[in-house]
Design a protein around this motif. Structure first.
Motif, mmCIF file in Angstrom:
data_model
loop_
_atom_site.group_PDB
_atom_site.id
_atom_site.type_symbol
_atom_site.label_atom_id
_atom_site.label_comp_id
_atom_site.label_asym_id
_atom_site.label_seq_id
_atom_site.Cartn_x
_atom_site.Cartn_y
_atom_site.Cartn_z
ATOM 1 N N LEU A 269 59.917 38.050 24.051
ATOM 2 C CA LEU A 269 59.864 39.392 23.471
ATOM 3 C C LEU A 269 60.408 39.306 22.059
ATOM 4 C CD1 LEU A 269 59.206 42.370 24.227
ATOM 5 C CD2 LEU A 269 61.662 42.675 24.419
ATOM 6 N N ASP B 114 56.124 41.032 36.226
ATOM 7 C CA ASP B 114 56.926 39.834 35.988
ATOM 8 C C ASP B 114 58.343 40.261 35.635
ATOM 9 O OD1 ASP B 114 57.560 37.188 35.819
ATOM 10 O OD2 ASP B 114 56.631 36.842 33.861
ATOM 11 N N ARG C 147 61.885 38.448 33.739
ATOM 12 C CA ARG C 147 62.459 37.291 33.057
ATOM 13 C C ARG C 147 63.885 37.618 32.633
ATOM 14 N NH1 ARG C 147 57.794 38.472 31.149
ATOM 15 N NH2 ARG C 147 58.494 39.237 29.112
ATOM 16 N N VAL D 177 63.889 41.325 30.958
ATOM 17 C CA VAL D 177 62.597 41.885 30.557
ATOM 18 C C VAL D 177 61.735 42.029 31.804
ATOM 19 C CG1 VAL D 177 60.528 41.590 29.149
ATOM 20 C CG2 VAL D 177 62.738 40.805 28.285
ATOM 21 N N ASP E 84 58.021 43.206 32.999
ATOM 22 C CA ASP E 84 56.656 43.571 32.626
ATOM 23 C C ASP E 84 56.106 44.565 33.646
ATOM 24 O OD1 ASP E 84 56.751 41.910 30.468
ATOM 25 O OD2 ASP E 84 55.575 40.299 31.378
ATOM 26 N N LYS F 199 54.032 52.378 31.912
ATOM 27 C CA LYS F 199 55.390 52.876 31.699
ATOM 28 C C LYS F 199 55.867 53.663 32.915
ATOM 29 C CE LYS F 199 56.749 54.499 27.798
ATOM 30 N NZ LYS F 199 56.890 55.305 26.566
ATOM 31 N N PRO G 106 52.728 49.669 25.936
ATOM 32 C CA PRO G 106 51.873 48.483 25.806
ATOM 33 C C PRO G 106 51.483 48.300 24.343
ATOM 34 C CG PRO G 106 51.106 49.926 27.576
ATOM 35 C CD PRO G 106 52.148 50.688 26.822
ATOM 36 N N GLN H 11 50.259 42.797 25.097
ATOM 37 C CA GLN H 11 51.508 42.864 25.833
ATOM 38 C C GLN H 11 51.526 44.094 26.737
ATOM 39 O OE1 GLN H 11 54.711 42.761 23.049
ATOM 40 N NE2 GLN H 11 54.269 40.686 22.357
ATOM 41 N N PRO H 12 52.013 43.948 27.972
ATOM 42 C CA PRO H 12 52.078 45.105 28.873
ATOM 43 C C PRO H 12 53.251 46.009 28.516
ATOM 44 C CG PRO H 12 53.076 43.201 29.920
ATOM 45 C CD PRO H 12 52.537 42.715 28.588
ATOM 46 N N ARG I 159 56.925 47.390 28.993
ATOM 47 C CA ARG I 159 58.077 46.564 29.343
ATOM 48 C C ARG I 159 59.343 47.403 29.404
ATOM 49 N NH1 ARG I 159 56.906 41.274 25.469
ATOM 50 N NH2 ARG I 159 55.713 40.120 27.015
#
Length: 426
Positions: free
Chosen positions: A7, A56, A58, A69, A71, A75, A146, A150-151, A153
């Motif tokens: 990110l 995901d 992370r 983070v 994903d 929203k 988004p 990138q989705p 987050r």
């Protein structure tokens, strides 16, 4: 600086719930004080329609900071709580499912987080639990729209806390979950508008980065490093004030195209955009800070040369700035630009007013130039030139911690004064 977990773009945004031990409880989540002991969803529970998937998770960690983070397919809302025995942070998001490749894992890097896990904690929530190596607290948490590939987050930044503060947060979260009306981070899918406390979003743009070093001093100091260090100081001051959501277009030595910087501010509906630069010129006697607003006609020859050098950066790096079609510039856009120029000028004046008492300034410090990053038609934008790397006095200041602190404090005061003036307007 800690690893960016992929990110590279942001630190907090308009949806930031600057938690600092405040539990953000969602109505349908029903987050109890002992949320970590909730049973996972059973086979008989039916996930609500319209809630997103968690794609995901992370985690990166150093001894000074950690970042989570998440994903998201779209929203959604989130809630945070501190837990002890062992020390943990639990983060719930309103989601129907998760497809995280590794639901249990170790963070990237060594530091504040020992391990993390992801579970379906209910039909409408997915929980990520961070097991901490020591007491910690949430510095800021925010949901990003988004952007390109990138989705959406959820980003949670974590910093160390004293044992006393962590214990107080645990007790406060336990009490708040039972007594405090819910504070919501966004509007639920298919739901009505929910009460939310919002703050102005300030986007700080440290100039250059990556393959683009910007100006360079005789001793080898690079503009990209100086402005990033200054931007991080300014970010921390604004966050500490509790008044603003603050975003950085870059947090490390990464390259962003000029149009990306503008697009990020616009996509996230920034209230102001501040690009931070330092410069160099062939006449070493020229020195001082200045603040620019955008205008098609530069103030003088020096300004035009500086503006052109900024705009040519992407072309040199292999990225050509997009050309706006003439037919797009209609009456409405012109009116928007006029209003943004007015607001940008007001912002520039308030920042200069705070800088002047303690920072060497150029003559006529509020200036105009056709910098590409100031082109947003709907975001008041300024570019702050901190000084000249080609001037010995400016260079000494730019590398001095006390000067950086004093100047960042002045810019932060100017930002606060600008928003105070907006409140004062009828």
């Amino acid at each position: 600086m800690y690893p960016g977990a992929g990110l590279r773009l942001f630190t907090p945004f308009r949806e930031v719930m600057l938690s600092l031990a405040l539990v953000l409880a969602m109505p349908a989540l029903g987050v109890p004080g002992a949320m970590a002991q909730d049973a996972p969803a059973t086979a008989t529970e039916v996930a609500p329609v319209g809630l997103p998937n968690v794609m995901d998770v992370r985690v990166t960690a150093t001894p000074e900071r950690a970042r989570l983070v998440i994903d998201l397919a779209a929203k959604t809302e989130f809630a945070l709580v501190s837990l002890d025995g062992p020390n943990r942070l639990a983060i719930d998001v309103r989601a129907a499912t998760f497809s995280v490749p590794e639901p249990i894992g170790k963070p990237a890097g060594d530091g504040m987080v020992e391990e993390y896990s992801v579970e379906q904690a209910g039909p409408d929530r997915v929980r990520t639990t961070l097991v901490l190596t020591g007491p910690a607290q949430v510095q800021q948490a925010y949901v990003l729209d988004p952007f390109e590939d990138q989705p959406a987050r959820l980003v949670v930044d974590i910093i160390p806390a004293s044992a006393e503060d962590f214990a107080a947060n645990v007790a406060k979260d336990l009490e708040a979950s039972a007594t405090v009306p819910p504070v919501v981070a966004s509007t639920p899918a298919g739901g009505s508008e929910l009460p939310i406390a919002t703050r102005p979003l300030v986007v700080i743009d440290p100039g250059h980065g990556g393959i683009d070093s910007g100006a360079e001093a005789v001793g080898g100091a690079k503009e990209k490093d100086i402005v990033l260090a200054f931007s991080l100081k300014l970010q921390q001051l604004l966050i500490a004030s509790g008044r603003f959501d603050v975003a950085l277009t870059r947090e490390d030595d990464s390259f962003l195209k000029l149009e990306e910087r503008v697009a990020l501010a616009r996509a996230n509906k920034a209230d102001i955009f501040i690009s931070i630069h330092a410069d160099s010129f062939q006449q070493p006697e020229i020195r001082g800070a200045s603040v620019y607003i955008r205008d098609e006609n530069a103030t003088d020859v020096l300004d035009k040369l500086l503006a052109d050098s900024e705009n040519k950066t992407d072309v040199i790096a292999g990225f050509a700035a997009p050309q706006m079609a003439p037919e797009v510039v209609d009456i409405l856009l012109d009116l928007m630009r006029r209003e943004m120029r007015h607001q940008s000028y007001t912002l520039a004046e308030t920042v200069v007013r705070q800088l002047e008492p303690s920072v060497a300034m150029r003559r006529y410090p509020v200036r105009q130039a056709d910098f590409f990053v100031l082109q947003a038609p709907d975001v008041p934008s300024i570019l702050v030139e901190l000084g000249f790397l080609s001037n010995a006095d400016d260079m000494a200041n730019l590398l001095q911690g006390d000067w950086q602190d004093r100047t960042a404090e002045a810019v932060a005061r100017g930002i606060s004064s600008y928003f105070d003036s907006l409140k004062a307007d009828p």
